[in-house]
Design a protein around this motif. Structure first.
Motif, mmCIF file in Angstrom:
data_model
loop_
_atom_site.group_PDB
_atom_site.id
_atom_site.type_symbol
_atom_site.label_atom_id
_atom_site.label_comp_id
_atom_site.label_asym_id
_atom_site.label_seq_id
_atom_site.Cartn_x
_atom_site.Cartn_y
_atom_site.Cartn_z
ATOM 1 N N LEU A 86 -81.209 -86.798 -65.681
ATOM 2 C CA LEU A 86 -80.187 -86.668 -66.718
ATOM 3 C C LEU A 86 -78.831 -86.345 -66.093
ATOM 4 O O LEU A 86 -77.783 -86.637 -66.660
ATOM 5 N N ARG A 87 -78.848 -85.752 -64.898
ATOM 6 C CA ARG A 87 -77.607 -85.388 -64.209
ATOM 7 C C ARG A 87 -76.851 -86.605 -63.682
ATOM 8 O O ARG A 87 -75.771 -86.462 -63.098
ATOM 9 N N GLN A 88 -77.367 -87.813 -63.878
ATOM 10 C CA GLN A 88 -76.681 -88.992 -63.358
ATOM 11 C C GLN A 88 -75.472 -89.412 -64.169
ATOM 12 O O GLN A 88 -74.697 -90.265 -63.728
ATOM 13 N N GLY A 89 -75.294 -88.846 -65.338
ATOM 14 C CA GLY A 89 -74.120 -89.230 -66.108
ATOM 15 C C GLY A 89 -74.035 -88.505 -67.432
ATOM 16 O O GLY A 89 -74.987 -87.834 -67.856
ATOM 17 N N TYR A 90 -72.903 -88.640 -68.082
ATOM 18 C CA TYR A 90 -72.655 -87.973 -69.358
ATOM 19 C C TYR A 90 -73.726 -88.330 -70.383
ATOM 20 O O TYR A 90 -74.121 -87.495 -71.203
ATOM 21 N N ARG A 91 -74.219 -89.564 -70.356
ATOM 22 C CA ARG A 91 -75.253 -90.012 -71.291
ATOM 23 C C ARG A 91 -76.624 -90.166 -70.632
ATOM 24 O O ARG A 91 -77.558 -90.679 -71.245
ATOM 25 N N ALA A 111 -65.977 -84.418 -65.565
ATOM 26 C CA ALA A 111 -66.813 -83.726 -64.580
ATOM 27 C C ALA A 111 -67.805 -84.686 -63.944
ATOM 28 O O ALA A 111 -68.021 -84.668 -62.718
ATOM 29 N N PHE A 112 -68.417 -85.543 -64.757
ATOM 30 C CA PHE A 112 -69.361 -86.518 -64.200
ATOM 31 C C PHE A 112 -68.645 -87.559 -63.346
ATOM 32 O O PHE A 112 -69.173 -87.987 -62.313
ATOM 33 N N ALA A 113 -67.454 -87.958 -63.741
ATOM 34 C CA ALA A 113 -66.694 -88.925 -62.942
ATOM 35 C C ALA A 113 -66.370 -88.348 -61.573
ATOM 36 O O ALA A 113 -66.436 -89.045 -60.542
ATOM 37 N N ARG A 114 -66.028 -87.070 -61.539
ATOM 38 C CA ARG A 114 -65.732 -86.407 -60.262
ATOM 39 C C ARG A 114 -66.979 -86.331 -59.385
ATOM 40 O O ARG A 114 -66.920 -86.591 -58.179
ATOM 41 N N LEU A 115 -68.133 -85.984 -59.975
ATOM 42 C CA LEU A 115 -69.379 -85.942 -59.212
ATOM 43 C C LEU A 115 -69.740 -87.323 -58.686
ATOM 44 O O LEU A 115 -70.200 -87.467 -57.548
ATOM 45 N N GLY A 142 -74.745 -91.308 -58.454
ATOM 46 C CA GLY A 142 -74.158 -90.112 -59.049
ATOM 47 C C GLY A 142 -74.071 -88.997 -58.033
ATOM 48 O O GLY A 142 -73.578 -89.185 -56.921
ATOM 49 N N SER A 143 -74.589 -87.835 -58.394
ATOM 50 C CA SER A 143 -74.535 -86.672 -57.509
ATOM 51 C C SER A 143 -75.779 -86.541 -56.640
ATOM 52 O O SER A 143 -75.972 -85.518 -55.986
ATOM 53 N N LEU A 144 -76.644 -87.565 -56.609
ATOM 54 C CA LEU A 144 -77.897 -87.519 -55.871
ATOM 55 C C LEU A 144 -77.844 -88.408 -54.633
ATOM 56 O O LEU A 144 -77.268 -89.497 -54.666
ATOM 57 N N PHE A 145 -78.459 -87.943 -53.556
ATOM 58 C CA PHE A 145 -78.565 -88.778 -52.363
ATOM 59 C C PHE A 145 -79.843 -88.433 -51.614
ATOM 60 O O PHE A 145 -80.387 -87.338 -51.738
ATOM 61 N N ARG A 146 -80.315 -89.424 -50.843
ATOM 62 C CA ARG A 146 -81.490 -89.219 -50.013
ATOM 63 C C ARG A 146 -81.321 -89.993 -48.716
ATOM 64 O O ARG A 146 -80.882 -91.150 -48.730
ATOM 65 N N ILE A 147 -81.656 -89.345 -47.609
ATOM 66 C CA ILE A 147 -81.568 -89.958 -46.284
ATOM 67 C C ILE A 147 -82.984 -90.326 -45.846
ATOM 68 O O ILE A 147 -83.859 -89.465 -45.751
ATOM 69 N N HIS A 148 -83.199 -91.621 -45.599
ATOM 70 C CA HIS A 148 -84.521 -92.112 -45.199
ATOM 71 C C HIS A 148 -84.558 -92.357 -43.692
ATOM 72 O O HIS A 148 -83.625 -92.952 -43.143
ATOM 73 N N PRO A 149 -85.638 -91.947 -43.017
ATOM 74 C CA PRO A 149 -85.747 -92.174 -41.569
ATOM 75 C C PRO A 149 -86.252 -93.572 -41.247
ATOM 76 O O PRO A 149 -87.198 -93.759 -40.476
ATOM 77 N N THR A 150 -85.627 -94.572 -41.832
ATOM 78 C CA THR A 150 -85.988 -95.965 -41.594
ATOM 79 C C THR A 150 -84.762 -96.834 -41.820
ATOM 80 O O THR A 150 -83.931 -96.529 -42.685
ATOM 81 N N GLN A 151 -84.629 -97.891 -41.025
ATOM 82 C CA GLN A 151 -83.424 -98.712 -41.078
ATOM 83 C C GLN A 151 -83.297 -99.492 -42.385
ATOM 84 O O GLN A 151 -82.199 -99.751 -42.855
ATOM 85 N N ARG A 152 -84.419 -99.845 -42.974
ATOM 86 C CA ARG A 152 -84.382 -100.639 -44.200
ATOM 87 C C ARG A 152 -84.269 -99.733 -45.418
ATOM 88 O O ARG A 152 -84.829 -98.625 -45.433
#
Length: 461
Positions: A266-271, A345-349, A377-387
């Motif tokens: 739900l934190r991905q956007g205003y809606r 606030a969501f646009a800034r995130l 949005g405000s989420l990210f994940r780093i994967h230990p793989t090139q693809r």
């Protein structure tokens, strides 16, 4: 095995360099006397012992030994305004002076429900519970009550809390997940009833052909498809438009409900995330940010579906209660949080998240490092793989990659940032360009420091 030995040495290297957290170690020794493994949650990370926190302030945490950490976990993404957000503190303090919970309803539950109904598409009515697990559980029960069918479909590797049917194939591996075109229902824990496995259809995220084939074949027994619009545990991968189009068409054709699990997203956007990607659910499970850091969950949905909870004409099709459901402390904390999450606030995130993901991707390209970045949005994940992974199965990693991922988390911790090992990492509103640059600089430093080992990740068995 050479690679395993190499991975173990690599993982332990950072740990042995960590300063001794004497007060945390002391706390953990006490905890071992009262908890089965010294912790009260399976998600507690140890390095090699847990870090015990004393307080939080904005985007930062402070442990018992006075060390400061940039918090990229946010209690598993629930603290979108960071720690000790003043509007929440003030609202809870005021409410606590008037009472923490009652058997009777309060006006504040109407106010928070109104915010959700006004913002989130397809949410006409709401019921509050205490956790995201409860929200998913009651959404599944609501689908069963309305359709009269018991079966549930879910996507491999997706996390939906601790309800048996939602846990199926949550931790499937290449050793047990079965054929590519017909995933096996894998038990999450020893003793999971066989009947649960038989009632749960496992699908693969973004696999339109498999969805068409297997859902069509079993739709007569399926009450609902449970879907996280961007599964956090399964990679933070966005849904494909044609995949969602097929999901909508099939579910309408066969009388199957769509349950969107937006407890995290739900934190991905205003809606919310469903609106972001064009998903049109019948029911939504919500939680985390809507409670402002206090326990909460909510089921929302179309009015005709939510009528299963109604007692207007006698006993509801689905009775739902809870001693602490809609407790006023969680309600006022949620109101304060959501009021301060306007579209700006969501646009800034979004902007901060875009900048961070771009920075990390540029660093990877500059150093030709075998990593990839996903999220929105405000989420990210780093994967230990090139693809960039396409689905949960595409995220399978070898022993050295797993060790590198864990050591990345340890490295961040040693330099003052909490980066979760597995789950989605997140930004919060107190953060700014300084924090984005800190994360980027730490990642660059990590790649430089361990370049020799990292370059072997994708060739190690």
């Amino acid at each position: 095995m050479k690679e395993l030995h190499m991975a173990t040495r690599f993982e332990e290297e950072v740990r042995h360099k960590n300063p001794v957290l004497s007060r945390s170690e002391e706390a953990f020794a006490r905890a071992l006397l009262v908890f089965p493994d010294g912790t009260s949650r399976a998600t507690i990370e140890r390095d090699p012992t847990p870090k015990y926190m004393e307080r939080g302030e904005g985007a930062y945490l402070f442990d018992l030994d006075g060390n400061r950490y940039l918090d990229l976990n946010g209690n598993f993404t629930s603290l979108i305004h960071g720690h000790a957000f003043k509007p929440v503190v003030d609202a809870v303090h005021l409410q606590l002076a008037s009472g923490c919970c009652f058997a009777n309803p309060t006006q504040v539950e109407i106010e928070l429900a109104s915010i959700l109904c006004e913002r989130i598409p397809n949410v006409d009515r709401v019921r509050f519970v205490n956790t995201g697990t409860e929200a998913v559980m009651f959404a599944i029960k609501a689908a069963r009550a309305l359709t009269g069918k018991a079966g549930i479909a879910k996507f491999e590797g997706a996390y939906h809390g601790a309800y048996d049917w939602a846990e199926v194939s949550q931790s499937a591996t290449s050793e047990n997940w079965g054929p590519a075109d017909y995933p096996v229902s894998v038990p999450f824990y020893k003793g999971m009833p066989e009947s649960v496995l038989q009632e749960t259809l496992v699908l693969r995220f973004n696999d339109t052909a498999l969805l068409e084939k297997n859902l069509t074949a079993q739709a007569s027994r399926i009450a609902a498809v449970l879907i996280d619009p961007m599964p956090s545990q399964a990679g933070l991968i966005a849904p494909k438009p044609d995949f969602l189009d097929s999901l909508h068409r099939l579910c309408r054709q066969y009388g199957v409900l769509i349950i969107a699990d937006e407890v995290l997203n739900l934190r991905q956007g205003y809606r919310g995330a469903s609106a972001r990607y064009g998903l049109k659910p019948d029911l939504l499970a919500m939680g985390k940010i809507i409670g402002g850091g206090l326990p909460i969950g909510a089921i929302g949905g179309r009015e005709e579906v939510m009528q299963v909870f109604s007692a207007k004409s006698g006993r509801p099709l689905l009775p739902q209660a809870g001693t602490f459901s809609a407790n006023p402390l969680s309600m006022v904390a949620g109101i304060a949080t959501m009021r301060n999450l306007d579209q700006a606030a969501f646009a800034r995130l979004d902007s901060l998240g875009d900048r961070l993901r771009a920075n990390l991707t540029d660093i990877i390209a500059q150093q030709d490092a075998p990593f990839a970045v996903t999220g929105a949005g405000s989420l990210f994940r780093i994967h230990p793989t090139q693809r960039i992974p396409r689905d949960f199965r595409d995220m399978a990693t070898n022993t050295l990659q797993n060790a590198v991922r864990k050591t990345l988390s340890s490295f961040f911790s040693r330099y003052g940032a909490i980066l979760p090992n597995w789950a989605a990492a997140c930004l919060s509103t107190p953060m700014g360009e300084t924090e984005v640059d800190t994360i980027s600089d730490l990642f660059r430093l990590f790649l430089n420091r361990y370049a020799a080992v990292i370059k072997n990740m994708e060739t190690a068995e």
